[in-house]
Design a protein around this motif. Structure first.
Motif, short mmCIF file in Angstrom:
data_model
loop_
_atom_site.label_atom_id
_atom_site.label_comp_id
_atom_site.label_asym_id
_atom_site.label_seq_id
_atom_site.Cartn_x
_atom_site.Cartn_y
_atom_site.Cartn_z
N UNK A 103 -13.67 6.24 -109.61
CA UNK A 103 -14.39 6.70 -108.42
C UNK A 103 -14.94 8.10 -108.66
N UNK A 104 -14.14 8.96 -109.25
CA UNK A 104 -14.58 10.32 -109.56
C UNK A 104 -15.79 10.30 -110.48
N UNK A 105 -15.77 9.44 -111.49
CA UNK A 105 -16.88 9.34 -112.44
C UNK A 105 -18.14 8.84 -111.73
N UNK A 106 -17.99 7.86 -110.85
CA UNK A 106 -19.13 7.33 -110.10
C UNK A 106 -19.77 8.44 -109.25
N UNK A 107 -18.93 9.23 -108.58
CA UNK A 107 -19.44 10.31 -107.74
C UNK A 107 -20.05 11.43 -108.58
N UNK A 108 -19.49 11.68 -109.74
CA UNK A 108 -20.08 12.67 -110.65
C UNK A 108 -21.51 12.29 -111.01
N UNK A 109 -21.68 11.02 -111.36
CA UNK A 109 -23.01 10.54 -111.73
C UNK A 109 -23.99 10.69 -110.58
N UNK A 110 -23.54 10.33 -109.37
CA UNK A 110 -24.40 10.43 -108.19
C UNK A 110 -24.73 11.89 -107.88
N UNK A 111 -23.71 12.75 -107.97
CA UNK A 111 -23.91 14.17 -107.65
C UNK A 111 -24.85 14.84 -108.63
N UNK A 112 -24.73 14.50 -109.93
CA UNK A 112 -25.62 15.12 -110.93
C UNK A 112 -27.08 14.80 -110.61
N UNK A 113 -27.34 13.58 -110.16
CA UNK A 113 -28.70 13.21 -109.83
C UNK A 113 -29.29 14.02 -108.70
N UNK A 114 -28.43 14.55 -107.84
CA UNK A 114 -28.89 15.33 -106.69
C UNK A 114 -28.86 16.83 -106.98
N UNK A 115 -27.77 17.29 -107.60
CA UNK A 115 -27.55 18.73 -107.76
C UNK A 115 -28.24 19.34 -108.97
N UNK A 116 -28.62 18.52 -109.93
CA UNK A 116 -29.23 19.06 -111.15
C UNK A 116 -30.71 19.34 -110.94
N UNK A 117 -31.01 20.30 -110.08
CA UNK A 117 -32.39 20.72 -109.87
C UNK A 117 -32.42 22.20 -109.52
N UNK A 118 -33.54 22.83 -109.85
CA UNK A 118 -33.67 24.26 -109.58
C UNK A 118 -33.75 24.51 -108.08
N UNK A 119 -33.02 25.53 -107.64
CA UNK A 119 -33.13 25.99 -106.25
C UNK A 119 -33.68 27.42 -106.29
N UNK A 120 -34.98 27.52 -106.51
CA UNK A 120 -35.58 28.85 -106.68
C UNK A 120 -35.36 29.74 -105.47
N UNK A 121 -35.40 29.16 -104.29
CA UNK A 121 -35.22 29.95 -103.07
C UNK A 121 -33.83 30.58 -103.02
N UNK A 122 -32.85 29.85 -103.49
CA UNK A 122 -31.48 30.37 -103.54
C UNK A 122 -31.22 31.16 -104.82
N UNK A 123 -32.26 31.27 -105.67
CA UNK A 123 -32.15 31.96 -106.95
C UNK A 123 -31.08 31.32 -107.84
N UNK A 124 -31.10 30.00 -107.86
CA UNK A 124 -30.18 29.23 -108.70
C UNK A 124 -30.96 28.25 -109.54
N UNK A 125 -30.74 28.28 -110.85
CA UNK A 125 -31.33 27.28 -111.73
C UNK A 125 -30.46 26.03 -111.72
N UNK A 126 -31.05 24.91 -112.12
CA UNK A 126 -30.33 23.63 -112.09
C UNK A 126 -29.02 23.70 -112.87
N UNK A 127 -29.06 24.29 -114.05
CA UNK A 127 -27.85 24.36 -114.87
C UNK A 127 -26.77 25.19 -114.19
#
Length: 284
Positions: free
Chosen positions: A85-109
């Motif tokens: 279950x943890x691995x499944x959620x990791x995969x789902x979360x990476x698809x959402x969280x791995x993006x630049x948030x320039x407004x928050x001054x956060x890069x995807x990595x």
């Protein structure tokens, strides 16, 4: 205030981050105490990307499987339902969280690294303090805390100069400014998203209250653990966004968990080791 525009996005499912329907169905099945491994394996296998990641990560150094894993069912049998279950959620979360948030001054990595570290440190705190919380639940709760920022980031441009002025003159937590300008904090948006995704109430409660654990209604202890992990990761210099280090550690969280000043020093010292140990997950 941009609240009406944020409302429009929150009410339009096509404008919100989405997770695979397979993830939703897996979570639904996992809430049943009599769930069958064969049923779970069949559901997970409907999504090729998730299937590939389950097999890949099950064989990684991080999860240390006792034998080579070739199928989802073997992963479930070898590592257990909670770990898969943890691995499944990791995969789902990476698809959402791995993006630049320039407004928050956060890069995807940076966002993905900090999310994983909050998850891992949450799990370690549970184990270190021998708290009556499932370490896998702590990991998942920590992983998802920043997801609401994905939605709010798109609304910064019209008020960025005002926000920067407020940041200079104001020492309040940045979530206060989120509420002022957007009508929502990122925690409230995270709560909205997890409810739409049919996540369990415990997870929804944590993302809604992790900066103010004393307001948690479902599991204050779990929320306190994630609170401490999130603050410590930011203070260590990882994943610092536009809000800086403006959230102090909650005395309530310390009281709930029994974490001491000496414990905090120990956690700080080991954060680089935690990051090194997450190498396989950082590249999901």
């Amino acid at each position: 205030m941009l609240k009406s525009k944020v409302d429009e996005v929150l009410q339009d499912v096509n404008k919100l981050p989405a997770i695979s329907s397979v993830v939703s169905k897996v979570l639904e099945k996992l809430q049943k105490p009599d769930v069958e491994i064969a049923d779970l394996a069949q559901e997970i296998s409907k999504d090729p990307a998730i299937t590939a990641n389950v097999i890949k990560l099950s064989n990684s150094a991080y999860y240390r499987a006792s034998k080579p894993i070739r199928t989802v069912q073997e992963a479930l049998m070898t590592l257990g339902i909670k770990t898969v279950k943890e691995i499944v959620l990791l995969t789902a979360a990476k698809g959402i969280l791995a993006q630049d948030l320039n407004s928050y001054q956060l890069e995807a990595a940076q966002l993905w690294t900090s999310s994983l570290l909050v998850a891992e440190l949450s799990s370690k705190i549970v184990q270190h303090k021998k708290l009556k919380i499932d370490k896998d639940l702590a990991f998942t709760s920590g992983l998802l805390c920043s997801v609401g920022k994905i939605v709010l980031a798109q609304f910064f441009s019209p008020v960025m100069m005002q926000i920067k002025t407020d940041l200079k003159d104001n020492q309040e937590p940045f979530s206060t400014l989120e509420k002022k300008y957007f009508g929502y904090t990122h925690m409230e948006v995270s709560e909205n998203l997890l409810k739409r995704w049919n996540f369990p109430p415990e997870l929804t409660d944590v993302v809604a209250n992790y900066l103010t654990p004393e307001t948690s209604k479902v599991n204050p202890l779990l929320t306190s653990v994630v609170h401490l992990a999130s603050i410590l990761i930011v203070v260590s210099g990882i994943g610092i966004d536009i809000g800086g280090e403006s959230v102090p550690i909650s005395p309530f969280a310390l009281s709930q968990t029994g974490v001491t000043d000496a414990d905090i020093e120990t956690y700080f010292v080991h954060i680089p080791d935690l990051q090194a140990g997450l190498a396989d997950l950082l590249n999901v």
